[in-house]
Design an enzyme around this catalytic site. Structure first.
Site, PDB file in Angstrom:
ATOM      1  N   HIS A 160     -15.224-133.667 -68.159  1.00 56.42           N
ATOM      2  CA  HIS A 160     -15.982-134.664 -68.826  1.00 56.42           C
ATOM      3  C   HIS A 160     -15.783-136.048 -68.332  1.00 56.42           C
ATOM      4  O   HIS A 160     -14.867-136.421 -67.814  1.00 56.42           O
ATOM      5  CB  HIS A 160     -16.041-134.832 -70.290  1.00 56.42           C
ATOM      6  CG  HIS A 160     -16.352-133.417 -70.991  1.00 56.42           C
ATOM      7  ND1 HIS A 160     -15.670-132.948 -71.962  1.00 56.42           N
ATOM      8  CD2 HIS A 160     -17.603-132.694 -71.159  1.00 56.42           C
ATOM      9  CE1 HIS A 160     -16.349-132.039 -72.619  1.00 56.42           C
ATOM     10  NE2 HIS A 160     -17.470-131.770 -72.094  1.00 56.42           N
ATOM     11  N   CYS A 247     -11.764-136.814 -78.164  1.00 55.31           N
ATOM     12  CA  CYS A 247     -12.584-135.293 -78.594  1.00 55.31           C
ATOM     13  C   CYS A 247     -12.702-134.807 -80.131  1.00 55.31           C
ATOM     14  O   CYS A 247     -13.553-134.103 -80.527  1.00 55.31           O
ATOM     15  CB  CYS A 247     -12.061-133.959 -77.711  1.00 55.31           C
ATOM     16  SG  CYS A 247     -11.484-134.475 -76.190  1.00 55.31           S
TER      17      CYS A 247
HETATM   18  C1  CIR Z   1     -14.407-126.983 -74.052  1.00 57.90           C
HETATM   19  O1  CIR Z   1     -14.175-126.494 -72.734  1.00 57.90           O
HETATM   20  O2  CIR Z   1     -15.741-127.268 -74.312  1.00 57.90           O
HETATM   21  C2  CIR Z   1     -13.188-127.453 -74.933  1.00 57.90           C
HETATM   22  N1  CIR Z   1     -12.120-126.375 -74.636  1.00 57.90           N
HETATM   23  C3  CIR Z   1     -12.636-128.809 -74.475  1.00 57.90           C
HETATM   24  C4  CIR Z   1     -13.553-129.711 -74.918  1.00 57.90           C
HETATM   25  C5  CIR Z   1     -12.928-131.023 -75.072  1.00 57.90           C
HETATM   26  N2  CIR Z   1     -13.936-132.027 -75.501  1.00 57.90           N
HETATM   27  C6  CIR Z   1     -13.956-133.236 -74.911  1.00 57.90           C
HETATM   28  O3  CIR Z   1     -13.076-133.573 -74.017  1.00 57.90           O
HETATM   29  N3  CIR Z   1     -14.774-134.044 -75.656  1.00 57.90           N
END
Ligand code: CIR
Length: 257
Positions: A160, A247
């Site tokens: 991201h 997150c």
């Molecule tokens: C994903 O791949 O969607 C989750 N395992 C990790 C998401 C992390 N979110 C973020 O950095 N905002």
């Protein structure tokens, strides 16, 4: 008054989505303890934590940041890029509708909140595998009336935009220059992650202090040298799920416009 929406860790956290890192076992008890420490850090910094119960069948649902983008005037409910994560938004919409007018991103748009960095009146959106140009267009139409500019930002080697770039203090951004070009952010002061800690560019900016993982000591040193006040939390388990500190919360000012 600042509010942080958080959510407990799913017992199925080990089945999380992974894009760029290998799977290593997550210790669920430790993950829960670290998450509690994170919530306490928020509270100690004056934020009211609204903790939503864990969603048992949604492995990634602790990462509430991806389900919405909350601005002063409106909350955008995302349509997450990973199909396995789409159901996460329902409860987030419910929680946010007490505070904000709601706008939803519709198919074929996809966007994760982790790709959205709002700096003053510009909303930067990472051009990642999770967020597409259709969603950026929808965001632009939704936010135009509130005078926000919406800009797509190329990123590479990371999940991201906010894996590569986040706000560390009033005037400082923390970035990994190998993952995002800092050229367009010229008016900001920069701290770069230590090269041996490429995933360290994610930090939670709050008025009193910034919340930062304790497992990036070299980048921590750089931040401290730059005068950024830090509150350290242990975040090794969310890192195994490709998550970090921003997150795990949706932070916004209370009150409805
Ligand atoms: C994903 O791949 O969607 C989750 N395992 C990790 C998401 C992390 N979110 C973020 O950095 N905002």
């Amino acid at each position: 008054m600042l509010i942080a929406i958080t959510r407990g860790i799913s017992p199925r956290f080990n089945q999380c989505e992974l894009t760029l890192i290998d799977r290593t076992p997550i210790d669920i008890d430790l993950a829960c303890a670290q998450h509690r420490q994170y919530e306490l850090a928020l509270e100690r910094l004056g934020v009211r934590v609204e903790h939503l119960p864990a969603e048992i069948d949604m492995p990634d649902s602790v990462f509430v940041e991806d389900a919405a983008v909350v601005l002063d005037e409106v909350a955008i409910i995302t349509r997450p890029g990973a199909a396995s994560r789409r159901a996460e938004t329902e409860s987030i919409e419910k929680a946010l509708s007490r505070y904000r007018k709601i706008v939803r991103i519709e198919a074929p748009g996809t966007i994760d909140g982790g790709d959205v960095l709002c700096l003053e009146k510009t909303v930067y959106v990472g051009l990642s595998t999770r967020s597409n140009s259709n969603a950026i267009e929808q965001l632009r139409s939704a936010l135009g009336p509130y005078r926000y500019r919406v800009e797509g930002v190329p990123i590479k080697y990371c999940l991201h935009l906010k894996s590569a770039l986040t706000r560390a203090s009033k005037d400082t951004l923390l970035c990994n220059p190998a993952w995002v070009d800092r050229g367009r952010f010229r008016s900001w002061r920069f701290v770069e992650v230590a090269p041996e800690e490429p995933a360290a560019a994610n930090i939670v900016h709050l008025p009193a202090s910034a919340i930062f993982p304790s497992h990036y000591p070299r980048t921590q040193e750089r931040l401290e040298r730059a005068g950024v006040t830090l509150t350290l939390v242990d975040a090794t388990e969310v890192a195994k799920a490709e998550g970090a500190v921003t997150c795990c919360s949706l932070i916004f000012t209370a009150g409805r416009p």
